[in-house]
Design a protein around this motif. Structure first.
Motif, mmCIF file in Angstrom:
data_model
loop_
_atom_site.group_PDB
_atom_site.id
_atom_site.type_symbol
_atom_site.label_atom_id
_atom_site.label_comp_id
_atom_site.label_asym_id
_atom_site.label_seq_id
_atom_site.Cartn_x
_atom_site.Cartn_y
_atom_site.Cartn_z
ATOM 1 N N GLU A 1 0.835 -1.204 0.000
ATOM 2 C CA GLU A 1 0.000 0.000 0.000
ATOM 3 C C GLU A 1 0.872 1.258 0.000
ATOM 4 O OE1 GLU A 1 -2.627 0.190 3.322
ATOM 5 O OE2 GLU A 1 -3.800 1.834 2.492
ATOM 6 N N ILE A 2 1.953 1.228 0.795
ATOM 7 C CA ILE A 2 2.850 2.391 0.874
ATOM 8 C C ILE A 2 3.553 2.601 -0.470
ATOM 9 C CG2 ILE A 2 5.003 3.231 1.932
ATOM 10 C CD1 ILE A 2 3.997 1.730 4.524
ATOM 11 N N VAL A 3 4.039 1.522 -1.051
ATOM 12 C CA VAL A 3 4.839 1.653 -2.277
ATOM 13 C C VAL A 3 3.962 1.946 -3.494
ATOM 14 C CG1 VAL A 3 6.440 0.450 -3.839
ATOM 15 C CG2 VAL A 3 6.649 0.155 -1.359
ATOM 16 N N ASP B 1 -5.887 -4.516 -5.979
ATOM 17 C CA ASP B 1 -5.261 -3.549 -5.090
ATOM 18 C C ASP B 1 -4.634 -4.343 -3.928
ATOM 19 O OD1 ASP B 1 -7.194 -4.063 -3.049
ATOM 20 O OD2 ASP B 1 -8.621 -2.790 -4.142
ATOM 21 N N PRO B 2 -4.032 -3.675 -2.962
ATOM 22 C CA PRO B 2 -3.334 -4.429 -1.901
ATOM 23 C C PRO B 2 -4.258 -5.343 -1.090
ATOM 24 C CG PRO B 2 -2.617 -2.138 -1.904
ATOM 25 C CD PRO B 2 -3.756 -2.224 -2.863
ATOM 26 N N PHE B 3 -5.570 -5.127 -1.188
ATOM 27 C CA PHE B 3 -6.498 -5.895 -0.343
ATOM 28 C C PHE B 3 -7.280 -6.967 -1.110
ATOM 29 C CE2 PHE B 3 -6.001 -1.480 0.924
ATOM 30 C CZ PHE B 3 -5.345 -1.667 2.130
ATOM 31 N N THR B 4 -6.998 -7.102 -2.395
ATOM 32 C CA THR B 4 -7.747 -8.059 -3.227
ATOM 33 C C THR B 4 -7.622 -9.488 -2.696
ATOM 34 O OG1 THR B 4 -7.307 -6.651 -5.118
ATOM 35 C CG2 THR B 4 -8.045 -8.890 -5.601
ATOM 36 N N GLY B 5 -6.480 -9.780 -2.079
ATOM 37 C CA GLY B 5 -6.238 -11.160 -1.620
ATOM 38 C C GLY B 5 -7.181 -11.617 -0.530
#
Lengths: 234, 321
Positions: free
Chosen positions: B146-148, B247-251
């Motif tokens: 998320e940061i990167v 996005d970072p939360f798709t997993g």
């Protein structure tokens, strides 16, 4: 060949072995006898690296092995037939046997050794594609022994190899032990069938409460009043 | 009611001989081609989604079957697979299809590192300790991504389009993902059954003490298994990136469904993961079409609870890898 000096070991905080001293010489059959809970299986598990000793020393052919992992101990030629068999029950007889050959030498001889095991244990040949967990207790015991032999051990450790077997199978197991010993293999065994074991053994140790209480030749132990009274039910 | 194919002419073989094998097949073809187009379409989507779900569950069930570790980081491993494919295609101009094996390699290394740093030191501890540790890994990697890369959705630039087969619309991105899923499952199965290392992994899954007694280096098997399990997540994530924005939360959604699949199919069972994946995929597609809102997801959770109550060992129970 194998030497234990002041070995202390146990499970979590409970110490079971309180300083075990014993040795096994090349080419011998050595028996370890004692009542239930004396620490025999714990001794076997500690030699094979399944348990780590908290104190003391175990050497094999002059090399310290008590801090080695179990696979490193097998690489040095010590293989155990465990008390509860620990077979790969969801895998076939052949898979179990092939998994017994883990050292480089054993892998190189795997095919010949597999044929030899199937010849030595014809019941395994009949059931070679059967899952190990579906076989009878006697067949499973044969498979455990054959799996250990696939590892080409120099020192074979047998923990209760005849436990739970019918009398004719017990004799079969003892015949196999005698055969492999005749071929030069060193054997250290724990066995409930004390009389038959001591007859076969060159030497024996008596274990009580996590310590060795007595050691003598197999024949001498068979004649010892204390041993006869405690373990032969006379 | 429109039919895709009005009828399938019965074959001349009737009665005895081969007919008794062919007749039911002909009947099946007749039935399926007489289905409403929407049903066929939903079946196709269910199959496509189920295959990908099965792939997302494969690594999870492998790690559990061999190591008895419930790996919560699996969800973020999928995401790392998605971003890996996106990065190699966007930055290096490499085809996303070639990006998938690269994602698998990246995830293998990441899996081994995560195992050595977090799981191995507590491998003998109670199971909840590993669960919490891997949950921590999930949050750390998720936050780092998320940061990167910001929380904004990303997409692999790939216009694969779709094809029509007998009136059934098949998006090619999902179709390729299904093919990759099936190919990967067959390859893993062959690896486990036909190689020495595969046999050792199965042996360790079957009986850890037995593995130690015969001289298998169980520690090595553990980190290889964790690495392979993570690499499978890389393949799954990379395949998903072919057809879906992420996005970072798709997993997270995939992780939850993967857990349901693993429980439904049987912990540690590969055939179970495949069948479980298809069942969950079908429920999601059919439920999404016929039921209101997120009822399909509720059905999936009911199935999860029902499995735990009625058949906790799952459809293909046991630790067979």
């Amino acid at each position: 060949m194998l030497e234990l000096s002041g070995v202390r070991a146990g499970y979590d905080d409970i110490e079971v072995l309180h300083g075990v001293d014993m040795h096994v010489d090349e080419g011998e059959i050595v028996a370890l006898i004692g009542s239930n809970g004396a620490g025999k299986t714990t001794t076997m598990r500690t030699i094979c690296g399944i348990l780590s000793p908290s104190r003391g020393e175990i050497t094999y052919r002059g090399e310290e092995i008590h801090s080695k992992a179990s696979h490193e101990i097998v690489e040095r030629g010590i293989v155990q037939v465990p008390e509860n068999r620990d077979l790969f029950t969801n895998m076939t007889v052949i898979d179990n046997l092939l998994l017994g050959a883990q050292t480089e030498e054993a892998k190189a001889d795997r095919k010949e050794n597999l044929d030899e095991m199937l010849e030595l244990f014809p019941r395994l040949a009949e059931r070679k594609n059967q899952r190990a967990g579906t076989m009878s207790g006697g067949e499973q015991q044969m498979l455990t022994l054959a799996r250990a032999l696939m590892g080409e051990p120099d020192l074979l450790i047998l923990d209760e190899p005849s436990i739970g077997l019918a009398p004719h199978l017990v004799q079969e197991v003892f015949d196999v032990i005698e055969d492999i010993h005749a071929q030069g293999m060193t054997v250290l065994m724990v066995e409930q069938n004390v009389q038959q074991t001591l007859k076969l053994a060159d030497r024996g140790y008596v274990m009580e409460n996590g310590r060795i209480s007595m050691t003598a030749d197999g024949d001498e132990l068979l004649e010892d009043e204390g041993v006869v009274e405690a373990y032969l039910g006379v | 009611m429109g039919h895709l194919v009005t009828s399938v002419a019965p074959l001349p073989l009737q009665g005895g001989g081969l007919g008794r094998f062919i007749d039911p097949f002909v009947q099946f073809l007749t039935d399926i081609t007489n289905l409403e187009p929407v049903l066929l379409q939903l079946l196709a989507f269910g199959l496509l989604l189920g295959g990908v779900y099965a792939l997302t569950a494969l690594g999870l069930t492998m790690i559990f079957g061999v190591m008895d570790v419930i790996n919560f980081a699996h969800g973020v491993f999928l995401v790392v697979g998605m971003y890996s494919v996106w990065l190699v295609s966007e930055m290096a101009g490499i085809s996303p299809f070639l990006g998938i094996p690269i994602a698998a390699a990246v995830l293998f290394v990441l899996g081994v590192v995560v195992h050595v740093l977090t799981v191995e030191p507590i491998i003998e501890a109670p199971q909840q300790n590993q669960l919490i540790a891997t949950l921590g890994v999930l949050f750390i990697i998720q936050s780092a991504i998320e940061i990167v890369f910001t929380p904004d959705p990303q997409q692999v630039e790939l216009s694969l389009g779709s094809i029509q087969v007998g009136g059934v619309f098949i998006p090619l991105g999902q179709f390729y993902a299904l093919v990759i899923a099936l190919g990967t499952m067959l390859a893993v199965r062959a690896f486990l059954n036909r190689t020495d290392l595969g046999r050792k992994i199965r042996g360790t899954a079957d009986n850890r003490d037995g593995a130690r007694y015969v001289g298998i280096n169980v520690r090595r098997i553990n980190y290889l298994t964790f690495g392979i399990g993570a690499a499978l997540a890389g393949v799954a994530g990379g395949s998903i990136a072919l057809f879906q924005r992420f996005d970072p939360f798709t997993g997270e959604t995939y992780l939850i469904n993967a857990f349901v699949i693993v429980i439904l199919g049987g912990l540690g069972s590969f055939p179970g993961a495949f069948v479980g994946g298809l069942i969950v995929g079908m429920i999601q597609v059919f439920g999404g079409y016929y039921l209101p809102g997120t009822t399909a997801q509720v059905l999936i959770f009911l199935l999860f609870i029902g499995t735990l109550l009625v058949k906790p060992e799952g459809l293909f129970g046991g630790a067979e890898a």
